[in-house]
Write a protein that holds these residues in place. Structure first.
Motif, mmCIF file in Angstrom:
data_model
loop_
_atom_site.group_PDB
_atom_site.id
_atom_site.type_symbol
_atom_site.label_atom_id
_atom_site.label_comp_id
_atom_site.label_asym_id
_atom_site.label_seq_id
_atom_site.Cartn_x
_atom_site.Cartn_y
_atom_site.Cartn_z
ATOM 1 N N UNK A 151 37.615 50.852 -13.082
ATOM 2 C CA UNK A 151 36.179 50.944 -12.805
ATOM 3 C C UNK A 151 35.891 52.180 -11.972
ATOM 4 N N UNK A 152 34.700 52.716 -12.161
ATOM 5 C CA UNK A 152 34.183 53.795 -11.315
ATOM 6 C C UNK A 152 32.824 53.340 -10.815
ATOM 7 N N UNK A 153 32.707 53.131 -9.497
ATOM 8 C CA UNK A 153 31.447 52.717 -8.894
ATOM 9 C C UNK A 153 30.824 53.926 -8.204
ATOM 10 N N UNK A 154 29.619 54.261 -8.611
ATOM 11 C CA UNK A 154 28.959 55.448 -8.052
ATOM 12 C C UNK A 154 28.181 55.081 -6.798
ATOM 13 N N UNK A 155 28.427 55.867 -5.758
ATOM 14 C CA UNK A 155 27.767 55.669 -4.476
ATOM 15 C C UNK A 155 27.315 57.027 -3.970
ATOM 16 N N UNK A 156 26.182 57.055 -3.279
ATOM 17 C CA UNK A 156 25.645 58.318 -2.799
ATOM 18 C C UNK A 156 26.542 58.916 -1.738
ATOM 19 N N UNK A 157 26.673 60.233 -1.761
ATOM 20 C CA UNK A 157 27.405 60.947 -0.724
ATOM 21 C C UNK A 157 26.435 61.528 0.282
ATOM 22 N N UNK A 158 26.963 62.019 1.406
ATOM 23 C CA UNK A 158 26.093 62.584 2.435
ATOM 24 C C UNK A 158 25.485 63.902 1.973
ATOM 25 N N UNK A 159 26.058 64.509 0.953
ATOM 26 C CA UNK A 159 25.480 65.711 0.367
ATOM 27 C C UNK A 159 25.578 65.595 -1.146
ATOM 28 N N UNK A 160 24.555 66.076 -1.825
ATOM 29 C CA UNK A 160 24.623 66.177 -3.274
ATOM 30 C C UNK A 160 24.449 64.859 -3.996
ATOM 31 N N UNK A 161 24.865 64.869 -5.259
ATOM 32 C CA UNK A 161 24.664 63.742 -6.156
ATOM 33 C C UNK A 161 25.647 62.616 -5.893
ATOM 34 N N UNK A 162 25.371 61.403 -6.455
ATOM 35 C CA UNK A 162 26.301 60.281 -6.270
ATOM 36 C C UNK A 162 27.708 60.637 -6.719
ATOM 37 N N UNK A 163 28.690 60.076 -6.032
ATOM 38 C CA UNK A 163 30.088 60.325 -6.365
ATOM 39 C C UNK A 163 30.724 59.024 -6.834
ATOM 40 N N UNK A 164 31.671 59.134 -7.756
ATOM 41 C CA UNK A 164 32.274 57.958 -8.346
ATOM 42 C C UNK A 164 33.549 57.547 -7.634
ATOM 43 N N UNK A 165 33.581 56.336 -7.113
ATOM 44 C CA UNK A 165 34.771 55.795 -6.455
ATOM 45 C C UNK A 165 35.648 55.137 -7.518
ATOM 46 N N UNK A 166 36.908 55.566 -7.605
ATOM 47 C CA UNK A 166 37.826 55.080 -8.636
ATOM 48 C C UNK A 166 38.570 53.848 -8.141
ATOM 49 N N UNK A 167 38.479 52.769 -8.914
ATOM 50 C CA UNK A 167 39.096 51.503 -8.543
ATOM 51 C C UNK A 167 40.088 51.055 -9.606
ATOM 52 N N UNK A 173 16.737 55.827 -11.676
ATOM 53 C CA UNK A 173 15.859 56.463 -12.658
ATOM 54 C C UNK A 173 16.675 57.447 -13.497
ATOM 55 N N UNK A 174 16.007 58.062 -14.445
ATOM 56 C CA UNK A 174 16.700 58.845 -15.476
ATOM 57 C C UNK A 174 17.536 59.982 -14.894
ATOM 58 N N UNK A 175 17.093 60.660 -13.833
ATOM 59 C CA UNK A 175 17.862 61.788 -13.306
ATOM 60 C C UNK A 175 19.216 61.329 -12.781
ATOM 61 N N UNK A 176 19.220 60.197 -12.044
ATOM 62 C CA UNK A 176 20.483 59.690 -11.514
ATOM 63 C C UNK A 176 21.392 59.191 -12.645
ATOM 64 N N UNK A 177 20.791 58.536 -13.634
ATOM 65 C CA UNK A 177 21.572 58.022 -14.761
ATOM 66 C C UNK A 177 22.182 59.172 -15.549
ATOM 67 N N UNK A 178 21.411 60.221 -15.775
ATOM 68 C CA UNK A 178 21.924 61.380 -16.512
ATOM 69 C C UNK A 178 23.107 62.001 -15.782
ATOM 70 N N UNK A 179 23.018 62.091 -14.458
ATOM 71 C CA UNK A 179 24.129 62.644 -13.679
ATOM 72 C C UNK A 179 25.375 61.786 -13.825
ATOM 73 N N UNK A 180 25.224 60.468 -13.719
ATOM 74 C CA UNK A 180 26.384 59.577 -13.806
ATOM 75 C C UNK A 180 27.025 59.655 -15.183
#
Length: 499
Positions: A154-170, A90-97
């Motif tokens: 590529x940066x694939x965003x995945x949820x972390x155990x705390x806070x907002x999704x984090x981007x994994x750099x590939x 949804x929009x909140x997650x998209x805005x963060x990314x």
């Protein structure tokens, strides 16, 4: 068979691996040949380079259209970095990314873009409707690149155990070698037809495309609503391979499969959570001619292990052994290798290890650390935080996840994100989310809140702000929540009291 001894090529060369007039993509609109895939890749790469400088991030928020399928290769060819966004967000997650990645371009469906507020899209980012960007697949294009295999792609965003999704750099090499590895151990052939039902924003979802193209095979991208849609697609396109997560397998195991359609399936591949033994056996009976591949991985290292299908009946709870290009170790807390039968942390080294988390040195340092001294590959390794046991035959069994991540419907979910959204609703002062075992989902989400508020209003707010897979199946309200001696919320006590 894809040879493993060839020098890794840049990722965008995958469009050249199949026979020119063979089908690379097949959908309701028809067939895209490998020659057409190469032309589309070049045209889209040229259009993107007109709008972004090398190294810029290009975000996509798309269903499984042809544009979405070509974007990973086009960004690689143009020297750009692709940031695919899960269509369910949804929009909140998209805005963060968008803000976190610094994306300069967002390509999305008109309906999805219409849900964003003006301040959800940073000023430096241009939003483009998919109907407009689809024209970028046509025209003169860039030739395949000679990009550095270590370059970020590529940066694939995945949820972390705390806070907002984090981007994994590939890197190019991460994705390229992942494609080669999977194509090799699945024994993909150029007459295979792979149904791409998983989201392309997932590591394995994207690999559905790349491994198929590495083998010169055909991909059928599918956005489905019902299990029957999957069965119909398999019948229509002659599908030979299905990839899924446990909740999808539960649905497919209950679907009505014509015998001739089931008989064409050569292999089933499971990821995103443990496949329950009764479900695995049900699938083996439903698809008697198919090999069942049970796999384990994490976005930070793509894939670590797979179980040889020949061993499944004797070892249905095993996640197998290392995939090609991966060095997998079971490590004690002191960094030494655990003995057979001894529990330890799964540590993954080798060229599939990602480059860390985007703009997050602290969390990168915690997860990406020097490999154990006994590692043959050395370098930086991914310390998974997952506890496993290796037996005398070298097969690994998953024991448990050490962090607080939830795993529901094949998605890794941050409980903190659910909790912050609940408090932001104004209908709770405190919130704790946790998972309970669920036969269909893996884990069902429970939410416990404290303070004044209306549960119906809270549920409605969560439905508006969070994707479906993050919705709690139950909300409980308490006057107060247990705390530990440090004054922090005691998650374990809360889960035990309210499960």
């Amino acid at each position: 068979m894809v040879p493993l001894n060839e020098t890794p090529s840049p990722l965008d060369h995958l469009a050249l691996r199949g026979a020119g007039q063979a089908a690379a993509i097949e959908d309701r609109a028809g067939v895209v040949t490998y020659a057409e895939l190469d032309r589309m890749t070049g045209a889209l790469a040229a259009a993107l380079r007109e709008r972004a400088a090398p190294g810029a991030r290009i975000a996509s928020w798309l269903a499984k259209s042809r544009l979405a399928c070509v974007l990973p290769l086009a960004c690689a060819r143009a020297g750009l970095v692709h940031v695919p966004i899960n269509p369910l967000l949804k929009r909140a997650q998209v805005a963060h990314i968008l803000a976190d990645s610094g994306a300069v371009l967002l390509i999305g469906g008109e309906a999805r873009l219409g849900t964003l507020a003006a301040d959800d899209v940073p000023g430096a980012c241009v939003a483009v409707a998919e109907t407009d960007a689809a024209g970028w697949l046509i025209g003169e294009g860039l030739a395949p690149s000679s990009a550095d295999p270590a370059a970020l792609v590529a940066i694939l965003y995945t949820s972390g155990s705390t806070g907002r999704p984090k981007g994994v750099m590939l890197s190019h090499a991460n994705l390229w070698l992942g494609a080669i590895s999977v194509a090799h151990y699945l024994r993909l052939a150029d007459d295979d037809v792979l149904l791409a039902a998983l989201p392309l924003s997932f590591d394995y979802g994207q690999n559905q495309l790349l491994s198929a193209w590495a083998a010169g095979a055909r991909v059928v991208p599918l956005d489905y609503l019902l299990p029957a849609d999957v069965v119909k697609a398999c019948a229509r396109h002659g599908v030979t391979q299905l990839a899924g997560v446990p909740p999808l397998w539960v649905q497919l195991a209950e679907a009505n499969w014509p015998a001739e359609v089931a008989a064409r399936i050569r292999r089933l591949t499971n990821t995103g959570g443990r496949l329950a033994v009764p479900l695995g056996r049900r699938l083996r009976a439903l698809f008697p001619d198919a090999e069942l591949f049970s796999m384990y991985g994490l976005t930070e290292a793509f894939r670590s292990t797979f179980l040889d299908p020949a061993l499944y009946d004797a070892h249905p709870e095993s996640i197998g052994s290392a995939i090609p290009f991966a060095e997998v170790m079971v490590v004690r807390p002191d960094g030494s290798l655990a003995a057979d039968g001894e529990a330890g942390e799964l540590v993954h080294a080798g060229p599939l290890v990602a480059q860390g988390y985007w703009r997050d040195a602290e969390r990168s340092a915690a997860r990406f650390r020097p490999a154990p001294a006994a590692s043959t590959h050395g370098g930086v390794a991914v310390w998974s935080g997952d506890t496993v046991v290796r037996d005398a035959d070298g097969l690994i069994r998953f024991v448990g996840r050490d962090d607080e991540m939830l795993k529901s419907a094949g998605n890794r979910i941050s409980p903190t994100e659910i909790e912050e959204t609940a408090v932001a609703s104004g209908e709770a002062m405190e919130a704790v989310a946790f998972g309970v075992p669920d036969a269909r989902l893996g884990q069902a989400i429970r939410l416990v809140v404290a303070g004044p508020g209306d549960d119906a209003a809270l549920a409605a707010y969560l439905k508006r702000e969070l994707p479906g897979f993050m919705q709690p199946q139950a909300i409980r309200r308490a006057d107060s929540l247990p705390r530990n001696p440090n004054g922090k919320l005691d998650r374990r006590a809360i889960a035990e009291a309210f499960a």
